[in-house]
Design an enzyme around this catalytic site. Structure first.
Site, PDB file in Angstrom:
ATOM      1  N   GLU A  45      23.377  31.478   6.552  1.00 15.07           N
ATOM      2  CA  GLU A  45      23.170  32.282   7.752  1.00 15.07           C
ATOM      3  C   GLU A  45      23.865  33.627   7.571  1.00 15.07           C
ATOM      4  OE1 GLU A  45      24.951  32.524  12.283  1.00 15.07           O
ATOM      5  OE2 GLU A  45      24.720  30.542  11.390  1.00 15.07           O
ATOM      6  N   ARG A  49      26.060  41.241  12.335  1.00 19.45           N
ATOM      7  CA  ARG A  49      27.299  41.847  12.838  1.00 19.45           C
ATOM      8  C   ARG A  49      27.651  43.126  12.090  1.00 19.45           C
ATOM      9  NH1 ARG A  49      31.309  36.584  13.656  1.00 19.45           N
ATOM     10  NH2 ARG A  49      29.686  35.162  14.429  1.00 19.45           N
ATOM     11  N   LYS A 133      23.191  24.587  18.086  1.00 18.66           N
ATOM     12  CA  LYS A 133      24.505  24.953  17.585  1.00 18.66           C
ATOM     13  C   LYS A 133      25.530  24.628  18.675  1.00 18.66           C
ATOM     14  CE  LYS A 133      26.808  29.282  16.147  1.00 18.66           C
ATOM     15  NZ  LYS A 133      26.518  30.715  15.862  1.00 18.66           N
TER      16      LYS A 133
END
Length: 211
Positions: A45, A49, A133
């Site tokens: 993943e 950011r 998640k």
């Protein structure tokens, strides 16, 4: 269970740890992905950011065929679409919104929404998702929470992420409702900055051996 949930489960079941990556330099993307794949962690993943995150996803998608790259820190449908266009094979968000659920329904790319409460888990279940998640895992009750939720919401599976390391990953992986854990410890910033791909491959191998 939706087709995309089945696809996502097959991805997440393939390894016990999902590397969660913050890539600062696009030139690190491909060698990092290859180092992790060499250690047995082929699904990764890349979080949105940094300014280069989408370029990193695109580079990995095009140049590291052994890697199945997903996009994390997805906050809006626009993020979702941009990540898919860059080559992301699955989408991860820290939380979930009606707009993101709607985007997922119209996309063939699987969605892993973030949840931290029973109500959020139930909302994802109502949206047709079978795996979510659990984030931030340690701060939201940890393995004890997931053990407690396994009886009242027995058909949901989890990928806990947040505060998980080699030290406590086993606490989560021992639970029947946990498919895998997410973690950043397999790609420390200092090793990435130094280009020490062999060390990262070793960390990935240790993580891949967890069960």
């Amino acid at each position: 269970m939706s087709d995309t949930t089945g696809t996502l489960l097959s991805i997440l079941k393939s390894q016990p740890v999902m590397p969660v990556l913050i890539i600062e330099r696009v030139e690190d993307a491909v060698p990092l992905a290859r180092a992790l794949a060499a250690g047995g962690l082929k699904a990764i993943e890349v979080t949105l950011r940094t300014a280069v995150a989408l370029d990193a996803i695109r580079a990995i998608s095009e140049q590291s065929p052994d890697t199945l790259v997903g996009a994390g820190t997805i906050l809006s449908p626009d993020d979702y679409q941009a990540a898919v266009e860059a080559g992301a094979r699955f989408i991860v968000s820290p939380g979930a919104t009606p707009a993101l659920f709607a985007a997922a329904r119209t996309s063939g790319v699987p969605y892993l929404p973030g949840t931290s409460t029973a109500s959020e888990i139930m909302a994802a279940r109502e949206a047709g998702l079978g795996i979510v998640k659990f984030f931030p895992a340690e701060q939201s009750g940890g393995a004890a929470f997931l053990k407690a939720i396994s009886s009242p919401i027995a058909d949901m599976k989890f990928c806990p992420t947040g505060g998980i390391s080699l030290r406590n990953a086993g606490d989560y992986l021992s639970l029947p409702n946990v498919v895998c854990v997410g973690g950043s410890w397999v790609a420390p910033k200092d090793l990435v900055a130094a280009g020490d791909w062999d060390a990262i491959t070793k960390l990935a191998s240790e993580a891949a051996a967890l069960r």
